[in-house]
Design a protein around this motif. Structure first.
Motif, PDB file in Angstrom:
ATOM      1  N   ARG A  17       0.797  -1.222   0.000  1.00  0.00           N
ATOM      2  CA  ARG A  17       0.000   0.000   0.000  1.00  0.00           C
ATOM      3  C   ARG A  17       0.832   1.275   0.000  1.00  0.00           C
ATOM      4  NH1 ARG A  17      -4.724  -1.625   4.483  1.00  0.00           N
ATOM      5  NH2 ARG A  17      -5.411  -3.540   3.433  1.00  0.00           N
ATOM      6  N   VAL A  18       2.025   1.251   0.573  1.00  0.00           N
ATOM      7  CA  VAL A  18       2.793   2.482   0.781  1.00  0.00           C
ATOM      8  C   VAL A  18       3.695   2.842  -0.392  1.00  0.00           C
ATOM      9  CG1 VAL A  18       2.769   2.252   3.290  1.00  0.00           C
ATOM     10  CG2 VAL A  18       4.687   1.292   1.975  1.00  0.00           C
ATOM     11  N   GLY A  19       3.707   2.013  -1.442  1.00  0.00           N
ATOM     12  CA  GLY A  19       4.582   2.290  -2.571  1.00  0.00           C
ATOM     13  C   GLY A  19       5.662   1.255  -2.762  1.00  0.00           C
ATOM     14  N   GLY A  20       5.487   0.093  -2.144  1.00  0.00           N
ATOM     15  CA  GLY A  20       6.426  -1.000  -2.362  1.00  0.00           C
ATOM     16  C   GLY A  20       7.595  -1.009  -1.402  1.00  0.00           C
ATOM     17  N   VAL A  21       8.589  -1.801  -1.744  1.00  0.00           N
ATOM     18  CA  VAL A  21       9.764  -1.997  -0.898  1.00  0.00           C
ATOM     19  C   VAL A  21      10.529  -0.685  -0.724  1.00  0.00           C
ATOM     20  CG1 VAL A  21      11.989  -3.197  -0.741  1.00  0.00           C
ATOM     21  CG2 VAL A  21       9.958  -4.423  -1.580  1.00  0.00           C
ATOM     22  N   THR A  22      10.643   0.085  -1.789  1.00  0.00           N
ATOM     23  CA  THR A  22      11.422   1.325  -1.754  1.00  0.00           C
ATOM     24  C   THR A  22      10.929   2.272  -0.669  1.00  0.00           C
ATOM     25  OG1 THR A  22      11.903   1.134  -4.115  1.00  0.00           O
ATOM     26  CG2 THR A  22      12.172   3.301  -3.120  1.00  0.00           C
ATOM     27  N   GLU A  23       9.621   2.464  -0.579  1.00  0.00           N
ATOM     28  CA  GLU A  23       9.070   3.355   0.437  1.00  0.00           C
ATOM     29  C   GLU A  23       9.008   2.696   1.808  1.00  0.00           C
ATOM     30  OE1 GLU A  23       7.485   7.027  -0.025  1.00  0.00           O
ATOM     31  OE2 GLU A  23       9.459   6.427  -0.744  1.00  0.00           O
ATOM     32  N   TRP A  24       8.725   1.400   1.847  1.00  0.00           N
ATOM     33  CA  TRP A  24       8.647   0.703   3.138  1.00  0.00           C
ATOM     34  C   TRP A  24       9.952   0.846   3.899  1.00  0.00           C
ATOM     35  CZ3 TRP A  24      10.684  -2.783   6.440  1.00  0.00           C
ATOM     36  CH2 TRP A  24       9.845  -3.387   7.384  1.00  0.00           C
ATOM     37  N   LEU A  25      11.060   0.722   3.214  1.00  0.00           N
ATOM     38  CA  LEU A  25      12.365   0.831   3.863  1.00  0.00           C
ATOM     39  C   LEU A  25      12.585   2.221   4.456  1.00  0.00           C
ATOM     40  CD1 LEU A  25      14.530  -1.113   1.264  1.00  0.00           C
ATOM     41  CD2 LEU A  25      13.809  -1.923   3.523  1.00  0.00           C
ATOM     42  N   LYS A  26      12.086   3.247   3.782  1.00  0.00           N
ATOM     43  CA  LYS A  26      12.217   4.606   4.308  1.00  0.00           C
ATOM     44  C   LYS A  26      11.400   4.781   5.583  1.00  0.00           C
ATOM     45  CE  LYS A  26      13.000   6.569  -0.286  1.00  0.00           C
ATOM     46  NZ  LYS A  26      12.453   7.442  -1.360  1.00  0.00           N
ATOM     47  N   ILE A  27      10.221   4.171   5.619  1.00  0.00           N
ATOM     48  CA  ILE A  27       9.385   4.240   6.821  1.00  0.00           C
ATOM     49  C   ILE A  27      10.040   3.485   7.966  1.00  0.00           C
ATOM     50  CG2 ILE A  27       7.135   3.601   7.782  1.00  0.00           C
ATOM     51  CD1 ILE A  27       6.054   4.004   4.857  1.00  0.00           C
ATOM     52  N   ALA A  28      10.632   2.331   7.663  1.00  0.00           N
ATOM     53  CA  ALA A  28      11.337   1.578   8.698  1.00  0.00           C
ATOM     54  C   ALA A  28      12.501   2.392   9.254  1.00  0.00           C
ATOM     55  CB  ALA A  28      11.835   0.256   8.133  1.00  0.00           C
ATOM     56  N   ASP A  29      13.218   3.109   8.390  1.00  0.00           N
ATOM     57  CA  ASP A  29      14.317   3.960   8.853  1.00  0.00           C
ATOM     58  C   ASP A  29      13.797   5.125   9.696  1.00  0.00           C
ATOM     59  OD1 ASP A  29      16.238   2.398   7.646  1.00  0.00           O
ATOM     60  OD2 ASP A  29      16.390   3.638   5.848  1.00  0.00           O
ATOM     61  N   LEU A  30      12.634   5.662   9.322  1.00  0.00           N
ATOM     62  CA  LEU A  30      12.007   6.696  10.135  1.00  0.00           C
ATOM     63  C   LEU A  30      11.748   6.172  11.542  1.00  0.00           C
ATOM     64  CD1 LEU A  30      10.442   9.427  10.477  1.00  0.00           C
ATOM     65  CD2 LEU A  30       8.426   8.210   9.614  1.00  0.00           C
ATOM     66  N   GLY A  31      11.240   4.949  11.633  1.00  0.00           N
ATOM     67  CA  GLY A  31      11.025   4.350  12.939  1.00  0.00           C
ATOM     68  C   GLY A  31      12.327   4.173  13.701  1.00  0.00           C
ATOM     69  N   ALA A  32      13.350   3.684  13.033  1.00  0.00           N
ATOM     70  CA  ALA A  32      14.642   3.470  13.690  1.00  0.00           C
ATOM     71  C   ALA A  32      15.218   4.775  14.215  1.00  0.00           C
ATOM     72  CB  ALA A  32      15.615   2.807  12.716  1.00  0.00           C
ATOM     73  N   CYS A  33      15.082   5.849  13.437  1.00  0.00           N
ATOM     74  CA  CYS A  33      15.620   7.145  13.851  1.00  0.00           C
ATOM     75  C   CYS A  33      14.889   7.706  15.061  1.00  0.00           C
ATOM     76  CB  CYS A  33      15.558   8.137  12.699  1.00  0.00           C
ATOM     77  SG  CYS A  33      16.723   7.796  11.357  1.00  0.00           S
ATOM     78  N   ASN A  34      13.692   7.197  15.324  1.00  0.00           N
ATOM     79  CA  ASN A  34      12.901   7.666  16.460  1.00  0.00           C
ATOM     80  C   ASN A  34      12.692   6.579  17.511  1.00  0.00           C
ATOM     81  OD1 ASN A  34      11.730  10.570  15.827  1.00  0.00           O
ATOM     82  ND2 ASN A  34      11.824   9.437  13.906  1.00  0.00           N
ATOM     83  N   ASN A  35      13.494   5.522  17.425  1.00  0.00           N
ATOM     84  CA  ASN A  35      13.469   4.441  18.408  1.00  0.00           C
ATOM     85  C   ASN A  35      12.086   3.800  18.521  1.00  0.00           C
ATOM     86  OD1 ASN A  35      14.844   2.761  20.209  1.00  0.00           O
ATOM     87  ND2 ASN A  35      14.257   3.976  21.979  1.00  0.00           N
TER      88      ASN A  35
END
Length: 366
Positions: free
Chosen positions: A277-295
């Motif tokens: 839904r979010v735009g595939g693997v490319t965007e999912w990874l960016k969201i996961a990194d957003l989570g990592a950057c905010n613990n």
């Protein structure tokens, strides 16, 4: 390597137990997908998933707008192609919704090609954070809103006997007292050591969520998922401050900037992006990194029935577990494999998206 052709399809598969929450009731799950062919003979498969509604529009988006832009391109240039599709002539009329879901299917197919070209399972290509480990799952297919209390408890007990120690049940009955009673019975059945989540399915307004959410706190709830409208950032921020239950949001957010809003407002405790839904693997990874950057942990919504998410969770340090839903597993050449509630990571090259031709033929509707 160059893309030489694209073939799209729609299949509808039975869900077994069926799915009922506050908004939806369905006995089938839709896969709208495509095969991407290359001059090297590598074929990539991608798909998005639906409640069997809007599938024709998603397929037409792939056929009419995305496929022509991909012919002749190098499929390994995933980021360049993501921008090319996102910033194309649909940008003003459909940056989310069915256009983003069609885009997700395309991006997943390209990453399938990348992993196959590297002769690696996608999770290893993306970094292999959980190499050598099985991945914990939680069972979402046991507690749909339409199940009676007896059916709910029987499903929970059967899943526990099969090895699961984490469960999610859907709430949102007209009388919240019924929800509370059901959750109490489940907690009593599974004991204090098992993990229990509740999914509100966007059923409540802020006042209901504030007053009734407090009553679930003594039941040791791991998270409260989508208690309100999924786009209500401020409402979730208020609720997150007042409840001692973490808020989970994401299955109905379709852009990384939507997730950013929730994170910035401290309105979420668990991020639940869905790769279809979010735009595939490319965007999912960016969201996961957003989570990592905010613990913050990322535990995706498995609209793909775990097929692609098993790779993404296995590649991501801040993704501790995955949602188990088994619908449509018989479609796939290499479906997800579990043992005692643990996901066994695949070793075959690709994103595990390749489908059995005979099963596609059986379920195909378009």
């Amino acid at each position: 390597m160059k893309i030489t052709g694209i073939e799209s399809f729609i299949v509808h598969v039975p869900t077994g137990l069926g799915m009922t929450d506050f908004h939806y009731e369905t006995s089938k799950w839709g896969f709208v997908g495509l095969n991407v062919f290359t001059d090297d003979g590598v074929v990539g498969t991608g798909f998005t998933c639906t409640h069997c509604a809007g599938d024709e529009m998603i397929k037409q988006t792939i056929d009419l707008y995305f496929a022509p832009k991909l012919i002749g391109e190098d499929p390994l240039c995933t980021k360049r192609l993501w921008d090319k599709l996102h910033l194309g002539n649909l940008h003003q009329v459909g940056r989310t919704g069915l256009v983003r879901m069609a885009h997700s299917a395309v991006d997943i197919a390209l990453w399938d090609i990348c992993a196959k070209a590297a002769s690696l399972p996608l999770w290893k290509l993306l970094g292999g954070a959980k190499a050598g480990s099985d991945v914990p799952t939680y069972n979402s297919n046991v507690g749909w809103l339409g199940s009676s209390r007896a059916e709910l408890l029987a499903n929970i007990q059967a899943a526990a006997e099969a090895g699961w120690d984490a469960f999610k049940i859907t709430i949102g009955h007209p009388d919240p007292q019924e929800d509370l009673a059901r959750v109490r019975e489940v907690r009593s059945t599974i004991g204090d050591t098992c993990t229990l989540m509740i999914d509100g399915g966007e059923a409540w307004d802020l006042n209901t969520a504030r007053s009734w959410g407090k009553r679930f706190e003594p039941l040791n709830i791991y998270w409260f998922e989508e208690p309100m409208d999924a786009e209500d950032v401020e409402g979730h921020a208020i609720l997150a401050r007042e409840l001692n239950i973490p808020i989970a949001v994401g299955e109905n957010l379709l852009t990384r900037l939507s997730f950013k809003d929730f994170v910035t407002r401290r309105a979420v405790g668990f991020l639940q992006p869905d790769v279809t839904r979010v735009g595939g693997v490319t965007e999912w990874l960016k969201i996961a990194d957003l989570g990592a950057c905010n613990n913050l942990p990322v535990i995706p919504h498995s609209g793909d029935m775990m097929v692609i998410h098993q790779h993404l969770v296995a590649a991501t340090q801040n993704s501790p577990r995955i949602e188990y839903i088994p619908w449509g597993h018989d479609l796939f050449v290499n479906p997800p494999q579990l043992r005692n509630g643990l996901l066994i990571l695949p070793e075959e090259a690709g994103a595990s998206t390749e489908m059995l031709p005979e099963m596609v033929k059986r379920y195909r509707v378009g």
